[in-house]
Design a protein around this motif. Structure first.
Motif, short mmCIF file in Angstrom:
data_model
loop_
_atom_site.label_atom_id
_atom_site.label_comp_id
_atom_site.label_asym_id
_atom_site.label_seq_id
_atom_site.Cartn_x
_atom_site.Cartn_y
_atom_site.Cartn_z
N GLY A 51 0.81 -1.21 0.00
CA GLY A 51 0.00 0.00 0.00
C GLY A 51 0.84 1.26 0.00
O GLY A 51 0.50 2.25 -0.67
N ALA A 52 1.96 1.25 0.74
CA ALA A 52 2.82 2.43 0.78
C ALA A 52 3.45 2.70 -0.58
O ALA A 52 3.52 3.85 -1.03
N TRP A 53 3.90 1.64 -1.27
CA TRP A 53 4.47 1.85 -2.60
C TRP A 53 3.41 2.23 -3.62
O TRP A 53 3.69 2.99 -4.56
N ALA A 54 2.18 1.75 -3.42
CA ALA A 54 1.08 2.18 -4.30
C ALA A 54 0.79 3.67 -4.10
O ALA A 54 0.55 4.41 -5.07
N ALA A 55 0.84 4.12 -2.85
CA ALA A 55 0.64 5.54 -2.57
C ALA A 55 1.77 6.37 -3.17
O ALA A 55 1.54 7.47 -3.69
N PHE A 56 2.99 5.84 -3.11
CA PHE A 56 4.14 6.51 -3.72
C PHE A 56 3.91 6.70 -5.22
O PHE A 56 4.13 7.79 -5.77
N ALA A 57 3.46 5.64 -5.89
CA ALA A 57 3.22 5.71 -7.34
C ALA A 57 2.10 6.69 -7.67
O ALA A 57 2.16 7.41 -8.68
N ARG A 58 1.09 6.74 -6.82
CA ARG A 58 -0.06 7.60 -7.09
C ARG A 58 0.28 9.08 -6.87
O ARG A 58 -0.17 9.95 -7.62
#
Length: 347
Positions: A51-58
């Motif tokens: 989830g943290a890396w998904a937030a980073f990408a977003r």
């Protein structure tokens, strides 16, 4: 350097103090596996990581990424704590799945050589707070005794004068030290599964740097890495600092129970402290029974403490803040010879 899995079979000769305590722990059923607990814990950590890396990408090119960096620092530390439990075979009973999961968590997940760390941690558990045998109290940067202070040279001698004040700032470099030490270890032969470790470690480093610099301009990328790695090291260091720092040093004439109890300190607190420190706040119980699942340590505590009272072995426990104060006071005191103090002053 060979990788030795932490099999955790402490000596328990018939009639020894530890044997009697071990029997009480076994009767309480505290050495059994907790698959449900670990399935939930590992699942939550993996979900938070993704989830943290998904937030980073977003988020993309934004200074808000520094908040993601801070969150990832906490998550990386939690991954490291899971790797710790895997090394002690708290999660799986057999060696192979423990190693596979440990390599994925350590090398691929956070860029740590799992084999190097297991070897180091095994030596720590065998001789906690022993100046000659515990790598965690080797005078690499900090010094842990007045004898080390008098013999110190170079960087440890320079830092040792005021190491109590520098302790927490130095922890900001612990994440970087973890990566560099692992990389150095992997250059040498002797680590089990070295090829797999190198592959996974390289994949982490290249993937991490590639993603960060691909998504962020150089300035923000460097800031992201600095915040992430700095807070990761600080958090991880703060989970280990209360455990042995400032406690008595081990001697060769101590039996297993006394060596583990007298050199360790428990940290008081509720479930939130358990979560934040990964159960390492129950350090005495963990050192006595390293393969005991983390959620059982709290239940073992009253049994261990009562038994230590029975046989007259000192059992140390303090609050989290007090444990840091004791550690810093110890660091300041042992650095006294470098400052020319007759008696170390409190920092």
């Amino acid at each position: 350097m060979s990788q030795t899995m932490i099999v955790d079979r402490p000596p328990a000769s018939r009639g020894s103090d530890f044997a009697h305590l071990s029997e009480r722990i076994k009767q309480a059923g505290l050495l059994g596996r907790r698959p449900g607990y670990y399935a939930l814990r590992i699942g939550l950590v993996v979900a938070a990581y993704a989830g943290a890396w998904a937030a980073f990408a977003r988020l993309g090119d934004s200074w808000w990424q520094l908040l993601v960096a801070a969150a990832l620092a906490v998550i990386f530390a939690q991954v490291a704590l899971v790797a710790h439990d895997l090394a002690h075979r708290q999660v799986f009973a057999s060696r192979k799945p423990s190693e596979i999961a440990g390599l994925l968590a350590g090398n691929l997940g956070i860029g740590m050589s799992y084999g190097w760390w297991v070897d180091k941690h095994t030596r720590h558990h065998a001789n906690p707070n022993h100046e000659d045998h515990d790598p965690d109290v080797a005078p690499d940067i900090l010094i842990w005794s007045t004898d080390q202070a008098r013999a110190s040279k170079g960087v440890p001698r320079f830092i040792g004068r005021h190491q109590a004040y520098l302790f927490f700032p130095l922890l900001l470099l612990e994440g970087l030290n973890l990566h560099v030490s692992g990389a150095r270890a992997l250059r040498r032969r002797g680590i089990r599964h070295r090829a797999a470790e190198l592959t996974l470690f390289t994949a982490h480093v290249l993937g991490y740097l590639g993603v960060v610099f691909a998504m962020l301009p150089p300035g923000k990328a460097v800031a992201f890495i600095a915040v992430h790695q700095g807070l990761f090291g600080l958090y991880l260091g703060c989970t280990f600092a209360p455990n042995h720092k400032g406690m008595p040093m081990a001697t060769d004439d101590m039996d297993y129970l006394r060596k583990q109890v007298i050199t360790s300190r428990d940290v008081s607190g509720g479930r939130l402290v358990d979560l934040a420190l990964g159960g390492l706040n129950h350090q005495i119980e963990h050192h006595l029974f390293p393969n005991m699942p983390t959620p059982n340590l709290r239940r073992a505590k009253p049994i261990v403490r009562a038994y230590c009272d029975e046989i007259g072995v000192p059992y140390a426990e303090s609050s989290l803040v007090a444990s840091y104060r004791q550690a810093l006071t110890h660091l300041h005191r042992v650095g006294a010879p470098l400052r020319g103090d007759r008696v170390g002053r409190r920092p």
